[in-house]
Enzyme design. Structure first.
Site, PDB file in Angstrom:
ATOM      1  N   CYS A  96      -5.518  -2.251   3.198  1.00 25.13           N
ATOM      2  CA  CYS A  96      -5.459  -1.997   4.635  1.00 25.13           C
ATOM      3  C   CYS A  96      -6.550  -2.776   5.371  1.00 25.13           C
ATOM      4  CB  CYS A  96      -5.547  -0.492   4.887  1.00 25.13           C
ATOM      5  SG  CYS A  96      -5.163   0.013   6.564  1.00 25.13           S
TER       6      CYS A  96
ATOM      7  N   LYS B 241      -9.694   2.276  -3.104  1.00 26.23           N
ATOM      8  CA  LYS B 241     -10.188   1.847  -1.787  1.00 26.23           C
ATOM      9  C   LYS B 241     -11.574   2.418  -1.520  1.00 26.23           C
ATOM     10  CE  LYS B 241      -8.780   1.533   3.065  1.00 26.23           C
ATOM     11  NZ  LYS B 241      -7.779   1.944   4.080  1.00 26.23           N
TER      12      LYS B 241
ATOM     13  N   GLU C 205       0.837  -1.210   0.000  1.00 28.28           N
ATOM     14  CA  GLU C 205       0.000   0.000   0.000  1.00 28.28           C
ATOM     15  C   GLU C 205       0.866   1.252   0.000  1.00 28.28           C
ATOM     16  OE1 GLU C 205      -3.452   2.032   2.849  1.00 28.28           O
ATOM     17  OE2 GLU C 205      -2.077   0.527   3.664  1.00 28.28           O
TER      18      GLU C 205
END
Length: 524
Positions: free
Chosen positions: A386, A334, A267
């Site tokens: 995440c 995301k 990430e």
């Protein structure tokens, strides 16, 4: 003296509730002592017996403080790193968050005491799992949700793991609550039958783990390299930091370019806007594609939509069959953002609070809930960034039958040498087990892993190392029952238990009514 004894007694069982809650943390990674989940919840249930609703509510709150306080204390490291506040204030913030999470066990215990009858079997084995399922569901959706520390994850190496591909992690939690109720029932009435029932349920669930719900496709085995840069978290973007980060990832990847099919960076491995790095990305795209290697990397993307800039925490692919270009739709944005980390909820109302606590005013935008699979050299990957991996329903909804691998990318450097990254990894293992696909888990500073379709770690890079993990990974095909039906199965079971409880309660009321009628008739 009587008052002193009363207060001493209350202090005793409230302290005990706090300790019993803390014991539950031992069932999660990295401790992995799964019986602690049964011990903690059984103790919680036992403490609530034969008490007033007020006392039971306080017990629920104290149990929650012990459980979430020990299980999520790792957030302190993140606050300490970027808030700029004193340790006392950071501890206060963690306490407020813990107190909020403890409201859900409080709600569970209160409803349990209000709705319970004299029949302990109905309370412990029928009603408890229903109410726990409902309150845990609320915890996962209220204020964007925080479904961390759900007891089902403790079974990734336990005897109930076979339930996961059948009905999902929530069903494991449901059965753990039933087992806890049976244990309390056995202790309360010294009943051997309840202990036998616990053993039978555990053995039956354990036998489910021998069922294979997927089929390996060895002819499509692919050579994959995951790169762990071990870069420090950046509080602000700096040209020197950017150069150092890019050089680190290029250096670690160089030995594998042309020798492995897919290289994965974590990430935000490129800590800059995608638009600013077009020259770098196009050059690397050409180099990777000419060598026959594709690169998957995290990056920040900011682009204009409807006359406004929208910034996304994104995943892109370069070196693929088709040349990279900025407008390519072969990307992931995301969709479930971290409150106060990637966006500020109700920013106009909280602006004073933000400035007081020195929180960065993150302005990330949400990607679409449903997004296409990443296509990498003909392999299809379902991605999550995440803590999105904690939201099982979101990942299952984005999963497709043609999916070859699951992909999770994160940067847990904010949490130091704490238990947070280990809990994160445990959830990634559960997603692989539920959906029956290998999972590639790429992180900045650990724990970088490859997880097989049974939820088992096959390859790992230890934390805090700059290294690369190369392995041959075999995709799988086929759909687990959970992949087909999601959480519908556990909600059907919840509804069934609710109906059983309701019928039993109505029957008890009817019997009480008949007794009352007979009593009045005798008097007359």
């Amino acid at each position: 003296m009587i008052l002193i004894n009363i207060y001493s007694h209350k202090l005793c069982y409230l302290s005990l509730a706090l300790i019993i809650g803390a014991i539950g943390t031992l069932s999660f990674s990295p401790y992995n002592f799964w019986p602690a989940a049964l011990l903690s919840f059984s103790g919680f249930q036992f403490l609530m017996l034969q008490r007033t609703t007020r006392n039971v509510s306080v017990i629920g709150f104290m149990w929650g403080l012990g459980f979430f306080g020990t299980g999520m204390h790792w957030l302190y490291f993140s606050l300490k790193m970027f808030s700029g506040l004193s340790s006392i204030v950071n501890i206060l913030i963690i306490f407020v968050l813990t107190a909020y999470l403890a409201l859900y066990p409080l709600l569970f215990s209160t409803l349990l005491n209000i709705l319970s009858t004299q029949n302990l079997f109905l309370r412990l084995i029928i009603l408890s799992p229903v109410l726990w399922q409902i309150t845990e569901f609320l915890r996962s959706i209220v204020m964007t949700g925080l479904p961390w520390l759900q007891f089902g994850y403790t079974q990734i190496n336990g005897p109930l793991k076979g339930i996961a591909p059948l009905m999902g992690e929530e069903a494991i939690t449901f059965f753990l609550v039933i087992l806890s109720g049976l244990l309390v029932y056995a202790v309360r009435y010294r009943q051997i039958l309840s202990i036998v029932s616990v053993i039978i349920i555990i053995v039956l669930c354990w036998s489910l783990s021998f069922i294979t719900w997927f089929v390996a496709v060895p002819e499509r085995t692919v050579d994959v390299t995951l790169v762990q840069g071990n870069m420090p978290p950046l509080l602000k973007w700096d040209l020197n930091d950017l150069t150092n980060t890019l050089n680190t990832y290029i250096r670690l990847s160089a030995p594998y370019v042309g020798k492995t099919s897919i290289i994965i960076w974590p990430e935000s491995a490129i800590p800059d806007l995608e638009a600013n790095q077009q020259l770098f990305l196009k050059y690397q795209d050409k180099q990777f594609r000419n060598s026959g290697t594709a690169l998957i990397t995290g990056i920040i993307d900011s682009r204009i939509k409807n006359n406004f800039y929208h910034t996304y925490n994104a995943i892109i692919v370069i070196g693929n069959v088709k040349p990279y270009h900025y407008l390519s739709k072969n990307r992931y944005q995301k969709s479930h953002l971290v409150p106060f980390g990637e966006y500020i909820p109700c920013i106009s109302c909280l602006r004073y609070l933000i400035s007081f606590f020195h929180f960065p005013e993150s302005t990330f935008s949400c990607g679409k809930y449903l997004q296409p699979q990443l296509d990498v050299l003909g392999y299809y990957l379902t991605p999550a960034l995440c803590y999105e991996v904690a939201f099982k329903q979101r990942m299952r909804d984005n999963f497709r039958q043609e999916t070859d691998f699951l992909l999770t990318m994160s940067n847990d450097a904010w949490f130091g040498d704490s238990i947070g990254p280990w809990q994160h990894l445990q959830m990634a293992q559960m997603r692989a087990l539920e959906l029956g696909r290998p999972l590639l888990n790429s992180t900045n500073n650990g724990i970088t892993t490859i997880i097989n379709a049974n939820g088992e770690i096959t390859n790992i890079i230890p934390q805090f190392q700059s290294n690369a993990l190369r392995a041959k990974v075999t995709p799988t095909t086929g759909l687990t029952p959970y992949a087909r039906f999601g959480n519908c199965s556990i909600w059907a079971v919840t509804l069934l238990f609710s109906m059983i409880w309701l019928i039993c309660v109505l029957r008890l009321f009817y019997k009480a009514y008949l007794k009352k009628e007979v009593f009045h008739n005798r008097i007359e």
